[in-house]
Design a protein around this motif. Structure first.
Motif, PDB file in Angstrom:
ATOM      1  N   PRO A  94      18.707  32.532 -15.424  1.00 14.62           N
ATOM      2  CA  PRO A  94      17.437  32.668 -16.104  1.00 14.62           C
ATOM      3  C   PRO A  94      16.986  31.099 -16.100  1.00 14.62           C
ATOM      4  O   PRO A  94      15.703  30.720 -15.691  1.00 14.62           O
ATOM      5  CB  PRO A  94      17.172  33.194 -17.403  1.00 14.62           C
ATOM      6  N   THR A 117      16.128  29.667 -12.774  1.00 13.53           N
ATOM      7  CA  THR A 117      15.120  30.394 -12.330  1.00 13.53           C
ATOM      8  C   THR A 117      13.800  30.002 -12.671  1.00 13.53           C
ATOM      9  O   THR A 117      12.823  29.721 -12.221  1.00 13.53           O
ATOM     10  CB  THR A 117      15.233  31.856 -12.630  1.00 13.53           C
ATOM     11  N   ALA A 130      10.981  37.588 -12.525  1.00 11.80           N
ATOM     12  CA  ALA A 130      12.482  37.306 -11.731  1.00 11.80           C
ATOM     13  C   ALA A 130      13.242  36.574 -13.090  1.00 11.80           C
ATOM     14  O   ALA A 130      14.543  36.716 -13.124  1.00 11.80           O
ATOM     15  CB  ALA A 130      12.224  36.154 -10.716  1.00 11.80           C
ATOM     16  N   HIS A 131      12.516  35.981 -13.894  1.00 14.44           N
ATOM     17  CA  HIS A 131      13.008  35.251 -15.092  1.00 14.44           C
ATOM     18  C   HIS A 131      13.673  36.233 -16.118  1.00 14.44           C
ATOM     19  O   HIS A 131      14.548  35.986 -16.745  1.00 14.44           O
ATOM     20  CB  HIS A 131      12.122  34.373 -15.761  1.00 14.44           C
ATOM     21  N   GLY A 183      17.020  38.960 -13.184  1.00 16.03           N
ATOM     22  CA  GLY A 183      17.238  38.440 -12.005  1.00 16.03           C
ATOM     23  C   GLY A 183      17.726  39.203 -10.903  1.00 16.03           C
ATOM     24  O   GLY A 183      17.708  38.592  -9.897  1.00 16.03           O
ATOM     25  N   ARG A 217      12.446  38.597  -6.580  1.00 21.73           N
ATOM     26  CA  ARG A 217      12.924  37.435  -5.850  1.00 21.73           C
ATOM     27  C   ARG A 217      12.398  37.128  -4.652  1.00 21.73           C
ATOM     28  O   ARG A 217      12.410  36.093  -4.241  1.00 21.73           O
ATOM     29  CB  ARG A 217      14.605  37.581  -5.856  1.00 21.73           C
TER      30      ARG A 217
END
Length: 378
Positions: A184, A187, A229-230, A233, A239
């Motif tokens: 994370p 990201t 996405a954070h 994941g 993504r």
């Protein structure tokens, strides 16, 4: 208005496209590959996967893993020496922005025997480097879209731009599966970098209708999908959309240039070693507020891209939206937590003002204003 827009490189996007690397090398009329990657990527399994793909196709290759988070001129020189020894090959840049930037410099230096990375300012008129394929494993820098990279000159304590049209990647291989293993924090940092690319491209003095189109779509995609996405994941859709957004932001910045956020970020990194995305997050909202009076149309575009309600105005709404994204990512830190001391602030301000990207900002800060801005986030 007059525009001059170079054709973009070939882009291959989608889950699994990395498996076609041997075919991409073949299109460059090369039978060997030199992979440039960073020191930590092998632990993710990605380097081993690429090696297996190349070996299965019978493609002779070597892997160079001597690239750090902020590649130095010495690292580029070492990589170029090894590539010259390896011989003619397609260069595969595998990793985040540092690996992609380093690969461009290594490719260029290898094509110019006797040249060193410290000669960066003179290499824009050099001989061609070796052909390059970019395989990003983060969604951040958009380095696969252009022919320049940033390296650190530790002696001068400044960032150096090294590049040449010949090392603009011929093929960008965007495989979102390669980003599924990103933690994370990475990201967040890389995604925030991409978001800044979009925002600064919209406000840049070099903005055009074409760069603005790329940038607005990038801000929309990143603003929506980066927090997802954070948070998760393993969400391949998030993504994928984030990687595409970062790529579009790369096209935008290549056409328009950046601004003060990056000027300050580069100087912060050079003086403290702070990771690039975290350095940008430290000053982003404050620079937006400083810049807004000089770029009202740009901040309206940012607000529309982030789908905000302009209350009481577009700039305030855009800044609030960015603050919400940064808060969800947990990425913003005061400068004192990044290793900045009060006596360092004047040097960081001077470094930012000397950076070429700062000259592209819509509002040019004085030295006093830059120092005040840094003190406001200390």
């Amino acid at each position: 208005m007059r525009l001059s827009i170079e054709p973009t490189a070939r882009t291959e996007f989608g889950p699994g496209v990395v498996t076609d690397l041997p075919a991409y090398v073949d299109t460059l009329t090369r039978t060997r590959a030199f992979v440039v990657t960073d020191r930590g990527l092998r632990a993710t399994g990605i380097v081993g996967r690429v090696e297996k793909i190349l070996a299965s196709a019978g493609l002779e290759h070597a892997v160079h893993e001597d690239v750090g988070p902020n590649p130095s001129t010495a690292e580029l020189d070492r990589g170029a020496a090894r590539l010259r020894e390896f011989g003619d090959a397609a260069v595969i840049a595998l990793g985040g922005g540092s690996a992609l930037d380093a690969a461009k410099g290594i490719s260029l230096l290898a094509g110019n025997p006797g040249a060193a990375a410290a000669d960066a300012d003179r290499l824009w008129e050099a001989q061609a480097g070796l052909p390059l394929i970019a395989v990003p494993t983060t969604s951040g820098t958009g380095a696969e879209t252009n022919g320049f990279g940033v390296t650190e000159d530790p002696c001068a304590r400044r960032k150096v731009y090294i590049g040449h049209p010949s090392v603009k990647p011929r093929i960008a291989v965007l495989d979102p599966e390669l980003t599924l293993s990103l933690p994370p924090a990475v990201t967040a940092a890389t995604g925030l970098d991409a978001l800044v690319h979009g925002i600064e491209s919209l406000a840049s003095r070099g903005s055009s209708p074409v760069s603005a189109a790329y940038a607005a779509q990038a801000v929309t995609l990143i603003g929506r999908w980066l927090p997802v996405a954070h948070r998760d994941g393993g969400d391949l859709e998030a993504r994928s959309q984030l990687m595409l957004g970062a790529h579009l932001a790369g096209h935008a910045l290549t056409l328009s240039g950046l601004g003060l956020v990056h000027g300050l970020g580069h100087a912060l990194t050079a003086h403290t070693g702070t990771p690039h995305g975290i350095a940008l997050a430290a000053v982003l909202e404050e620079v937006m507020a400083f810049t807004a009076p000089s770029a009202p149309a740009a901040f309206e575009a940012v607000g529309r891209a982030l789908h905000v309600t302009p209350e009481p105005d577009w700039a305030e709404a855009s800044i609030a939206a960015v603050r919400e994204i940064s808060g969800a990512l947990g990425i913003k830190r005061p400068l004192r937590e990044l290793g900045v001391t009060t006596d360092l602030i004047p040097a960081i301000a001077a470094g930012a003002l000397a950076d070429a990207v700062t000259k592209n900002a819509p509002r040019q800060p004085s030295e006093e204003e830059t120092v005040d801005l840094l003190r406001s986030v200390f």
